[in-house]
Write a protein that holds these residues in place. Structure first.
Motif, PDB file in Angstrom:
ATOM      1  N   ARG A   1       0.839  -1.207   0.000  1.00 51.95           N
ATOM      2  CA  ARG A   1       0.000   0.000   0.000  1.00 51.95           C
ATOM      3  C   ARG A   1       0.870   1.250   0.000  1.00 51.95           C
ATOM      4  O   ARG A   1       0.607   2.213  -0.721  1.00 51.95           O
ATOM      5  N   LEU A   2       1.914   1.230   0.848  1.00 50.54           N
ATOM      6  CA  LEU A   2       2.775   2.404   0.976  1.00 50.54           C
ATOM      7  C   LEU A   2       3.596   2.665  -0.280  1.00 50.54           C
ATOM      8  O   LEU A   2       3.757   3.818  -0.693  1.00 50.54           O
ATOM      9  N   ILE A   3       4.111   1.616  -0.904  1.00 51.16           N
ATOM     10  CA  ILE A   3       4.955   1.829  -2.095  1.00 51.16           C
ATOM     11  C   ILE A   3       4.120   2.336  -3.264  1.00 51.16           C
ATOM     12  O   ILE A   3       4.568   3.201  -4.023  1.00 51.16           O
ATOM     13  N   LEU A   4       2.880   1.860  -3.394  1.00 51.46           N
ATOM     14  CA  LEU A   4       1.999   2.380  -4.444  1.00 51.46           C
ATOM     15  C   LEU A   4       1.657   3.844  -4.189  1.00 51.46           C
ATOM     16  O   LEU A   4       1.658   4.664  -5.108  1.00 51.46           O
ATOM     17  N   ALA A   5       1.380   4.191  -2.935  1.00 54.10           N
ATOM     18  CA  ALA A   5       1.062   5.580  -2.583  1.00 54.10           C
ATOM     19  C   ALA A   5       2.263   6.487  -2.827  1.00 54.10           C
ATOM     20  O   ALA A   5       2.119   7.577  -3.392  1.00 54.10           O
ATOM     21  N   GLY A   6       3.448   6.044  -2.404  1.00 50.68           N
ATOM     22  CA  GLY A   6       4.655   6.836  -2.613  1.00 50.68           C
ATOM     23  C   GLY A   6       4.930   7.060  -4.088  1.00 50.68           C
ATOM     24  O   GLY A   6       5.302   8.164  -4.504  1.00 50.68           O
ATOM     25  N   TYR A   7       4.722   6.033  -4.883  1.00 53.77           N
ATOM     26  CA  TYR A   7       4.957   6.141  -6.319  1.00 53.77           C
ATOM     27  C   TYR A   7       3.941   7.087  -6.967  1.00 53.77           C
ATOM     28  O   TYR A   7       4.299   7.907  -7.816  1.00 53.77           O
ATOM     29  N   LYS A   8       2.696   6.980  -6.546  1.00 51.40           N
ATOM     30  CA  LYS A   8       1.657   7.850  -7.091  1.00 51.40           C
ATOM     31  C   LYS A   8       1.954   9.313  -6.761  1.00 51.40           C
ATOM     32  O   LYS A   8       1.737  10.207  -7.572  1.00 51.40           O
ATOM     33  N   ALA A   9       2.463   9.578  -5.562  1.00 47.03           N
ATOM     34  CA  ALA A   9       2.766  10.945  -5.129  1.00 47.03           C
ATOM     35  C   ALA A   9       4.003  11.517  -5.818  1.00 47.03           C
ATOM     36  O   ALA A   9       4.218  12.727  -5.801  1.00 47.03           O
ATOM     37  N   LEU A  10       4.790  10.681  -6.438  1.00 46.93           N
ATOM     38  CA  LEU A  10       6.041  11.088  -7.081  1.00 46.93           C
ATOM     39  C   LEU A  10       5.780  11.777  -8.419  1.00 46.93           C
ATOM     40  O   LEU A  10       4.953  11.327  -9.210  1.00 46.93           O
ATOM     41  N   LYS A  11       6.499  12.878  -8.670  1.00 46.95           N
ATOM     42  CA  LYS A  11       6.415  13.555  -9.965  1.00 46.95           C
ATOM     43  C   LYS A  11       7.072  12.699 -11.042  1.00 46.95           C
ATOM     44  O   LYS A  11       8.022  11.962 -10.748  1.00 46.95           O
ATOM     45  N   PRO A  12       6.625  12.819 -12.307  1.00 49.32           N
ATOM     46  CA  PRO A  12       7.356  12.160 -13.390  1.00 49.32           C
ATOM     47  C   PRO A  12       8.808  12.637 -13.398  1.00 49.32           C
ATOM     48  O   PRO A  12       9.081  13.820 -13.222  1.00 49.32           O
ATOM     49  N   GLY A  13       9.729  11.702 -13.531  1.00 49.15           N
ATOM     50  CA  GLY A  13      11.151  12.009 -13.473  1.00 49.15           C
ATOM     51  C   GLY A  13      11.699  11.957 -12.054  1.00 49.15           C
ATOM     52  O   GLY A  13      12.896  12.096 -11.845  1.00 49.15           O
ATOM     53  N   GLY A  14      10.826  11.737 -11.079  1.00 48.61           N
ATOM     54  CA  GLY A  14      11.235  11.696  -9.677  1.00 48.61           C
ATOM     55  C   GLY A  14      11.761  10.340  -9.248  1.00 48.61           C
ATOM     56  O   GLY A  14      11.652   9.348  -9.975  1.00 48.61           O
ATOM     57  N   THR A  15      12.325  10.304  -8.051  1.00 48.59           N
ATOM     58  CA  THR A  15      12.948   9.093  -7.512  1.00 48.59           C
ATOM     59  C   THR A  15      12.313   8.718  -6.187  1.00 48.59           C
ATOM     60  O   THR A  15      12.118   9.570  -5.326  1.00 48.59           O
ATOM     61  N   LEU A  16      12.028   7.438  -6.041  1.00 50.03           N
ATOM     62  CA  LEU A  16      11.535   6.872  -4.795  1.00 50.03           C
ATOM     63  C   LEU A  16      12.572   5.861  -4.314  1.00 50.03           C
ATOM     64  O   LEU A  16      12.974   4.991  -5.087  1.00 50.03           O
ATOM     65  N   VAL A  17      13.006   5.985  -3.078  1.00 49.51           N
ATOM     66  CA  VAL A  17      13.906   4.992  -2.493  1.00 49.51           C
ATOM     67  C   VAL A  17      13.095   4.186  -1.493  1.00 49.51           C
ATOM     68  O   VAL A  17      12.486   4.747  -0.583  1.00 49.51           O
ATOM     69  N   TYR A  18      13.083   2.873  -1.699  1.00 49.29           N
ATOM     70  CA  TYR A  18      12.383   1.944  -0.805  1.00 49.29           C
ATOM     71  C   TYR A  18      13.435   1.225   0.031  1.00 49.29           C
ATOM     72  O   TYR A  18      14.404   0.696  -0.521  1.00 49.29           O
ATOM     73  N   SER A  19      13.253   1.243   1.353  1.00 50.77           N
ATOM     74  CA  SER A  19      14.229   0.560   2.201  1.00 50.77           C
ATOM     75  C   SER A  19      13.538  -0.141   3.363  1.00 50.77           C
ATOM     76  O   SER A  19      12.500   0.303   3.843  1.00 50.77           O
ATOM     77  N   THR A  20      14.169  -1.239   3.794  1.00 51.02           N
ATOM     78  CA  THR A  20      13.736  -1.959   4.994  1.00 51.02           C
ATOM     79  C   THR A  20      14.978  -2.400   5.760  1.00 51.02           C
ATOM     80  O   THR A  20      16.094  -2.352   5.238  1.00 51.02           O
ATOM     81  N   CYS A  21      14.745  -2.886   6.976  1.00 49.77           N
ATOM     82  CA  CYS A  21      15.837  -3.465   7.770  1.00 49.77           C
ATOM     83  C   CYS A  21      15.528  -4.936   8.048  1.00 49.77           C
ATOM     84  O   CYS A  21      15.744  -5.428   9.152  1.00 49.77           O
ATOM     85  N   THR A  22      15.012  -5.605   7.036  1.00 48.61           N
ATOM     86  CA  THR A  22      14.721  -7.028   7.162  1.00 48.61           C
ATOM     87  C   THR A  22      15.359  -7.772   5.991  1.00 48.61           C
ATOM     88  O   THR A  22      15.718  -7.166   4.986  1.00 48.61           O
ATOM     89  N   ILE A  23      15.487  -9.080   6.139  1.00 48.64           N
ATOM     90  CA  ILE A  23      16.035  -9.885   5.045  1.00 48.64           C
ATOM     91  C   ILE A  23      14.961 -10.729   4.367  1.00 48.64           C
ATOM     92  O   ILE A  23      15.245 -11.481   3.456  1.00 48.64           O
ATOM     93  N   ASP A  24      13.724 -10.587   4.797  1.00 48.00           N
ATOM     94  CA  ASP A  24      12.641 -11.417   4.265  1.00 48.00           C
ATOM     95  C   ASP A  24      12.278 -10.983   2.847  1.00 48.00           C
ATOM     96  O   ASP A  24      11.889  -9.832   2.636  1.00 48.00           O
ATOM     97  N   PRO A  25      12.372 -11.889   1.862  1.00 46.86           N
ATOM     98  CA  PRO A  25      12.045 -11.535   0.476  1.00 46.86           C
ATOM     99  C   PRO A  25      10.611 -11.041   0.299  1.00 46.86           C
ATOM    100  O   PRO A  25      10.337 -10.238  -0.585  1.00 46.86           O
TER     101      PRO A  25
END
Length: 192
Positions: free
Chosen positions: A96-120
């Motif tokens: 849900r969060l990654i879709l929302a973050g991407y939608k809020a991003l301007k064309p040409g913009g960058t989204l960095v997704y990060s976690t502190c887990t190793i679970d695929p």
């Protein structure tokens, strides 16, 4: 992270820092005040609500809530408390969060997704989900750290080869906690 971003921005521009946990948000506000950060506004909303600000942000850092299994060096509690049910819950929140973050991003913009887990399921699965649902693409990340191999197949499901551009850092790679990082770009020039 907000303070460091403000430093890179030389305290010019605007940062919206969101943490739905009021206690952590209050600590963040105190730290930003102590650091002299003048350009940050702290909110305590469900991050998925930022989808309504379509094409509004130049950059988005999604430091996603996760099962924190990669933090076991800090506390064995994370391993003792691990439950598959919790991983599934976090994965759904992250999607849900990654879709929302991407939608809020301007064309040409960058989204960095990060976690502190190793679970695929909380890493490659989530970014693969975004790649399948949108026109997002990944860019390679160059950091002077050792990394582990990315997971391109999990429990019979194959993930996009684009994921080879992300970073998976295990605790034993650099004598740190674990991290997963993906640099996601929204196609377009940002001029319209």
């Amino acid at each position: 992270k907000t303070g460091q971003i403000a430093q890179y921005m030389e305290n010019e521009g605007c940062i919206i820092a969101n943490d739905p946990n009021r206690d952590r948000a209050n600590v963040l506000i105190a730290n930003l005040n102590r650091m002299g950060v003048l350009i940050a506004r702290v909110t305590t909303r469900d991050g998925a609500k930022f989808a309504r600000f379509e094409n509004a942000f130049d950059r988005v850092l999604l430091d996603a809530p996760c099962s924190s299994v990669g933090m076991i060096r800090k506390s064995w509690r994370f391993l003792r408390e691990w439950r598959e049910k919790a991983v599934i819950k976090y994965m759904n929140i992250q999607k849900r969060l990654i879709l929302a973050g991407y939608k809020a991003l301007k064309p040409g913009g960058t989204l960095v997704y990060s976690t502190c887990t190793i679970d695929p399921l909380e890493n490659e699965e989530v970014v693969d989900y975004l790649l399948r649902k949108t026109d997002a693409r990944l860019e390679p990340i160059k950091l002077p750290v050792k990394t582990s191999e990315l997971v391109l197949e999990w429990e019979g499901k194959e993930y996009s080869p684009e994921l080879k551009k992300a970073l998976r850092i295990h605790p034993n790679d650099n004598d740190t906690e674990a991290f997963f990082i993906a640099k996601i770009v929204k196609p377009g020039d940002g001029n319209g």
